[in-house]
Write an enzyme that holds these catalytic residues in place. Structure first.
Site, PDB file in Angstrom:
ATOM      1  N   ALA A 117       9.417  -3.667  11.052  1.00 32.36           N
ATOM      2  CA  ALA A 117       9.144  -4.635   9.983  1.00 32.36           C
ATOM      3  C   ALA A 117      10.471  -5.272   9.548  1.00 32.36           C
ATOM      4  O   ALA A 117      11.284  -5.636  10.389  1.00 32.36           O
ATOM      5  CB  ALA A 117       8.400  -3.968   8.837  1.00 32.36           C
ATOM      6  N   SER A 118      10.743  -5.362   8.249  1.00 32.62           N
ATOM      7  CA  SER A 118      11.931  -6.084   7.784  1.00 32.62           C
ATOM      8  C   SER A 118      13.250  -5.353   8.010  1.00 32.62           C
ATOM      9  O   SER A 118      14.317  -5.951   7.819  1.00 32.62           O
ATOM     10  CB  SER A 118      11.784  -6.422   6.292  1.00 32.62           C
ATOM     11  OG  SER A 118      10.844  -7.461   6.128  1.00 32.62           O
ATOM     12  N   VAL A 119      13.215  -4.111   8.434  1.00 32.20           N
ATOM     13  CA  VAL A 119      14.449  -3.452   8.859  1.00 32.20           C
ATOM     14  C   VAL A 119      15.011  -4.175  10.091  1.00 32.20           C
ATOM     15  O   VAL A 119      16.194  -4.059  10.412  1.00 32.20           O
ATOM     16  CB  VAL A 119      14.205  -1.950   9.119  1.00 32.20           C
ATOM     17  CG1 VAL A 119      15.417  -1.274   9.747  1.00 32.20           C
ATOM     18  CG2 VAL A 119      13.849  -1.244   7.802  1.00 32.20           C
TER      19      VAL A 119
END
Length: 412
Positions: A117-119
């Site tokens: 995801a946003s990592v």
């Protein structure tokens, strides 16, 4: 007296170094993550002073406590995922809880890959930093220098990195503008939608921090243009391969053949979340990795393996002069003060049944890496882990100092 103090200090350093080496030798050979060959002396590894109190026994005690916290989260809060925790660069705990696929009852391991995801954003930022060091772009370049028909003027690469572009979120306007959700949408398609339909901008550039998935999808497209190769290929050749992150890759239909195991995402109630047309947009999300590969990534950031130290330091520098909260943002990293008073960099992610978290504390070279494939809110309890690893430091008042001085004088 001064000579004795110097001798004592040297003795502490020798003991600390011995303890660190002893810790490495005590790790289970079969589960070791070998880093020696990756980060050699020429990478100018950033060192950390290991206190004499950090011994093999204290490390085991820390690991046991972390294990009990995650066992509680698994049993009581429904945590399903993998964990890796470090202190002074050493892994003090690795664990896996639950299933990669609830239907097949595939048991998770620390080698299971999860959608980050946003990592993913920190890897996109690193790609930009690498290209900047190669002289192929500047942070102050406008988007139009790489995407001529981009309809919004005055937006720079730096503003995309720091979420100060003011652009609308593609995950929302694509729902309205993309004609057939059965057809995957690419980064190029997002750009075409913006060029044709010009969805309304939220803010004038560089006036507000406004978290933007669109900005990071644009950065991936800029990597394509500036490097002359697809974004996924650039990441593989410039980041994953050099760091031997063998189980890290971008979203594709053939993911299962790349790694030993890929987790399936589930929403609350263990409802399977299948990929949809938005999963093919990269840069803001779309990377898959394991906790063990992310440990290699964490350790690489203490070296100059990918970029120079001064380049990396800017990624961990705040960019919000108008901020009102206790949090700032660098290049793909959130910045905040921990309960202990230390300043950490971190990022979380939430996408299609996956919930992820990576925190780094440069002061003691520690990290908390958590990947989950069940979005049931269990990661909201990671504050318990943070409070244990980074406890609130007692406030020392002037009266406390006076008492301490009197006690010391009495002992003399």
């Amino acid at each position: 007296m001064a000579f004795l103090k110097i001798q004592f200090a040297l003795l502490r350093c020798i003991i600390a170094s011995f303890c660190c080496l002893f810790l490495i030798s005590c790790q289970e050979t079969g589960n070791d993550i070998q880093l020696d060959d990756l980060f050699e002396e020429e990478d100018s590894r950033q060192q950390v002073l290991i206190p004499a109190s950090f011994t093999p026994d204290s490390a085991r005690q820390l690991g046991t406590k972390v294990d009990s916290i995650f066992k509680h989260l698994h049993k009581r809060k429904g945590f399903n995922g993998t964990v890796l925790v470090t202190k002074y660069d050493q892994v003090i705990y690795k664990g896996a809880f639950g299933y990669a696929d609830f239907h097949r009852k595939d048991t998770l391991t620390t080698k299971t890959a999860f959608q980050l995801a946003s990592v993913s954003k920190q890897f996109t930022a690193m790609a930009i930093m690498i290209l900047k060091e190669q002289g192929k772009l500047s942070y102050e370049d406008s988007v139009q220098q790489y995407i001529p028909d981009f309809p919004y003027k005055g937006i720079t690469i730096r503003q995309l990195l720091t979420h100060r572009s003011g652009l609308p979120n593609y995950t929302y306007f694509s729902d309205e503008l993309w004609p057939d959700r059965r057809v995957p949408i690419t980064n190029g398609d997002v750009l075409n939608l913006m060029a044709v339909h010009r969805p309304r901008i939220f803010y004038k550039p560089n006036t507000h921090f406004d978290y933007s998935n669109t900005g990071y999808s644009l950065l991936a497209a800029i990597v394509d243009k500036a490097s002359g190769m697809p974004f996924a290929t650039f990441l593989q050749e410039q980041i994953f391969a050099p760091l031997e992150m063998k189980n890290t890759f971008t979203f594709s239909k053939d993911m299962a053949v790349v790694t030993e195991s890929v987790a399936t995402g589930y929403t609350s109630g263990r409802r399977k979340r299948t990929p949809d047309y938005l999963d093919t947009v990269l840069g803001d999300k779309g990377l898959y990795s394991t906790v063990e590969d992310l440990y290699k990534w964490d350790q690489a950031l203490y070296t100059q393996k990918l970029v120079k130290r001064e380049t990396l330091e800017e990624a961990f520098r705040g960019s919000r002069p108008e901020k009102k909260k206790d949090e700032d943002y660098g290049f793909g990293w959130r910045i905040r003060q921990l309960e202990s008073g230390d300043t950490a960099v971190y990022h979380g992610g939430l996408w299609h049944g996956f919930n992820t978290y990576l925190l780094r504390n440069p002061k003691d070279h520690s990290a908390i890496i958590v990947l989950s494939n069940l979005t049931n809110g269990s990661l909201n309890y990671l504050k318990d882990v943070r409070r244990f690893l980074y406890p609130v430091q007692p406030v020392i008042t002037a009266s406390d100092n006076t008492k301490h001085s009197k006690a010391a004088s009495a002992q003399l």
